[in-house]
Enzyme design. Structure first.
Site, PDB file in Angstrom:
ATOM      1  N   LYS A 109       2.606   6.985   8.692  1.00 14.09           N
ATOM      2  CA  LYS A 109       1.229   6.959   8.167  1.00 14.09           C
ATOM      3  C   LYS A 109       0.376   5.988   8.963  1.00 14.09           C
ATOM      4  O   LYS A 109       0.888   5.036   9.578  1.00 14.09           O
ATOM      5  CB  LYS A 109       1.190   6.596   6.685  1.00 14.09           C
ATOM      6  CG  LYS A 109       1.687   5.187   6.313  1.00 14.09           C
ATOM      7  CD  LYS A 109       0.638   4.095   6.438  1.00 14.09           C
ATOM      8  CE  LYS A 109       1.235   2.710   6.354  1.00 14.09           C
ATOM      9  NZ  LYS A 109       0.494   1.655   7.017  1.00 14.09           N
ATOM     10  N   ASP A 124       4.571   1.044   0.169  1.00  9.38           N
ATOM     11  CA  ASP A 124       4.194   2.265   0.891  1.00  9.38           C
ATOM     12  C   ASP A 124       5.125   3.444   0.604  1.00  9.38           C
ATOM     13  O   ASP A 124       4.899   4.547   1.099  1.00  9.38           O
ATOM     14  CB  ASP A 124       4.224   2.020   2.416  1.00  9.38           C
ATOM     15  CG  ASP A 124       3.135   1.072   2.872  1.00  9.38           C
ATOM     16  OD1 ASP A 124       2.148   0.884   2.139  1.00  9.38           O
ATOM     17  OD2 ASP A 124       3.278   0.529   3.987  1.00  9.38           O
TER      18      ASP A 124
HETATM   19  O1  C5P Z   1       5.925  -3.830  -0.701  1.00  9.48           O
HETATM   20  P1  C5P Z   1       6.587  -4.224   0.571  1.00  9.48           P
HETATM   21  O2  C5P Z   1       7.998  -4.707   0.361  1.00  9.48           O
HETATM   22  O3  C5P Z   1       6.505  -3.193   1.642  1.00  9.48           O
HETATM   23  O4  C5P Z   1       5.759  -5.468   1.100  1.00  9.48           O
HETATM   24  C1  C5P Z   1       6.239  -6.304   2.133  1.00  9.48           C
HETATM   25  C2  C5P Z   1       5.430  -7.590   2.124  1.00  9.48           C
HETATM   26  O5  C5P Z   1       4.068  -7.328   2.499  1.00  9.48           O
HETATM   27  C3  C5P Z   1       5.328  -8.269   0.774  1.00  9.48           C
HETATM   28  O6  C5P Z   1       6.412  -9.136   0.564  1.00  9.48           O
HETATM   29  C4  C5P Z   1       4.032  -9.038   0.893  1.00  9.48           C
HETATM   30  O7  C5P Z   1       4.219 -10.214   1.645  1.00  9.48           O
HETATM   31  C5  C5P Z   1       3.175  -8.118   1.751  1.00  9.48           C
HETATM   32  N1  C5P Z   1       2.294  -7.233   0.952  1.00  9.48           N
HETATM   33  C6  C5P Z   1       1.180  -7.762   0.317  1.00  9.48           C
HETATM   34  N2  C5P Z   1       0.365  -6.946  -0.408  1.00  9.48           N
HETATM   35  C7  C5P Z   1       0.604  -5.619  -0.495  1.00  9.48           C
HETATM   36  C8  C5P Z   1       1.718  -5.049   0.160  1.00  9.48           C
HETATM   37  C9  C5P Z   1       2.550  -5.878   0.874  1.00  9.48           C
HETATM   38  O8  C5P Z   1       0.952  -8.976   0.403  1.00  9.48           O
HETATM   39  N3  C5P Z   1      -0.235  -4.855  -1.199  1.00  9.48           N
END
Ligand code: C5P
Length: 295
Positions: free
Chosen positions: A10, A137
């Protein structure tokens, strides 16, 4: 029995990031747009759970990405009350740590493939609930197409795009860590009052109308400045894309991949050749969107 599922990468034509939340995440308002670059997940019956990686980007996969695919299988098995037994191979064509949600695509592919292998018949809503526990995501990767995402990115509303969009991706030689980019964004914003995130009407109208020029004029990524601060050479890539005649260009997600919009397929070919010749990126890929998740 063997199940094969393809899940697309994406990009985010709009990525509006709100202030840091208490839980460490950021509220987003974003447009997710799946493009025709796919990881392929194959699942077969096994005595226990094994996940292997193959393909051009298998070498760059960190062990936590393998874990995300493994966690996806375990989370689905637990929710369904079945043993987590499968031999899973993920063929990685999506660059790793590139801002293209490749790891999320793999997790989504494992959910779809294991759902079929174990004959669970889980609904899209059930799979999306498991997906949201795996990463922000992952629900979009399950859905594919184009969608507005809010919350951490896990709340989705599918939208229609009135044409096939032609994008050229400029892939960097090294990945970027998403948490590092969010951290740098917070540093850049320290002392600044950050408004609530919003997608805005312009991009939605442009996408619905299928007008690449209007889409290009609405591209926006709040993470771009932070990604460029961490990788100053991305400014050269973005400039090279503009000079090569892109309608518009943007860092994809948390980067470092840059996505450039072309008028049509022919223009995409010209743009790709010029970007390649500019020497400002490691690899150039021509893709189209929206792309579907499925088999
Ligand atoms: O959700 P995911 O594990 O992919 O996110 C990885 C990191 O990206 C999170 O630990 C956070 O630091 C950051 N993040 C964020 N806000 C979001 C998505 C991700 O701060 N909406």
């Amino acid at each position: 029995m063997q199940v094969i599922t393809r899940v697309p990468a994406k990009i985010n034509p709009v990525l509006s990031v709100g202030p840091a939340r208490r839980d460490g995440y950021h509220d987003l308002a974003t447009v997710f747009h799946a493009v025709s670059l796919y990881d392929e997940v194959r699942a077969r019956a096994g005595d226990d759970l094994t996940v292997t990686m193959s393909g051009p980007y298998a070498g760059g996969v960190p062990s936590d990405a393998t874990n995300l695919a493994t966690r996806a299988a375990r989370a689905l098995a637990k929710r369904a009350g079945v043993p987590a037994k499968a031999r899973v191979d993920v063929h990685k064509a999506i660059p790793v740590a590139a801002g293209l949600a490749g790891g999320s695509a793999d997790a989504a592919g494992v959910l779809r493939a294991c759902d079929a292998l174990w004959e669970l018949g889980a609904s899209d809503t059930e799979l999306a609930t498991v997906a949201a526990t795996l990463g922000s995501d992952v629900p979009f990767a399950l859905a594919g197409g184009t969608a507005v995402g809010t919350g951490r990115g896990e709340r989705l509303r599918g939208i229609t795009v009135g044409t096939t969009l032609h994008w050229v991706l400029a892939v960097a030689s090294r990945g970027l860590s998403t948490p590092d980019v969010y951290r740098r964004l917070d540093e850049l914003r320290s002392g600044v009052s950050v408004p609530e995130p919003a997608v805005g009407e312009a991009i939605l109208t442009a996408l619905a109308g299928g007008d690449p020029g209007a889409v290009a004029a609405s591209l926006r990524n709040d993470m771009q400045e932070a990604a460029v601060a961490l990788r100053p050479e991305l400014a050269d890539t973005l400039r090279a894309g503009r000079e090569a005649g892109a309608l518009g260009g943007i860092v994809s997600g948390s980067g470092p991949t840059c996505a450039f919009l072309a008028r049509d397929g022919e223009h995409s070919g010209e743009l790709a050749a010029r970007l390649d010749a500019s020497g400002t990126c490691a690899q150039v890929l021509q893709v189209t969107g929206p792309a579907r998740t499925g088999d």
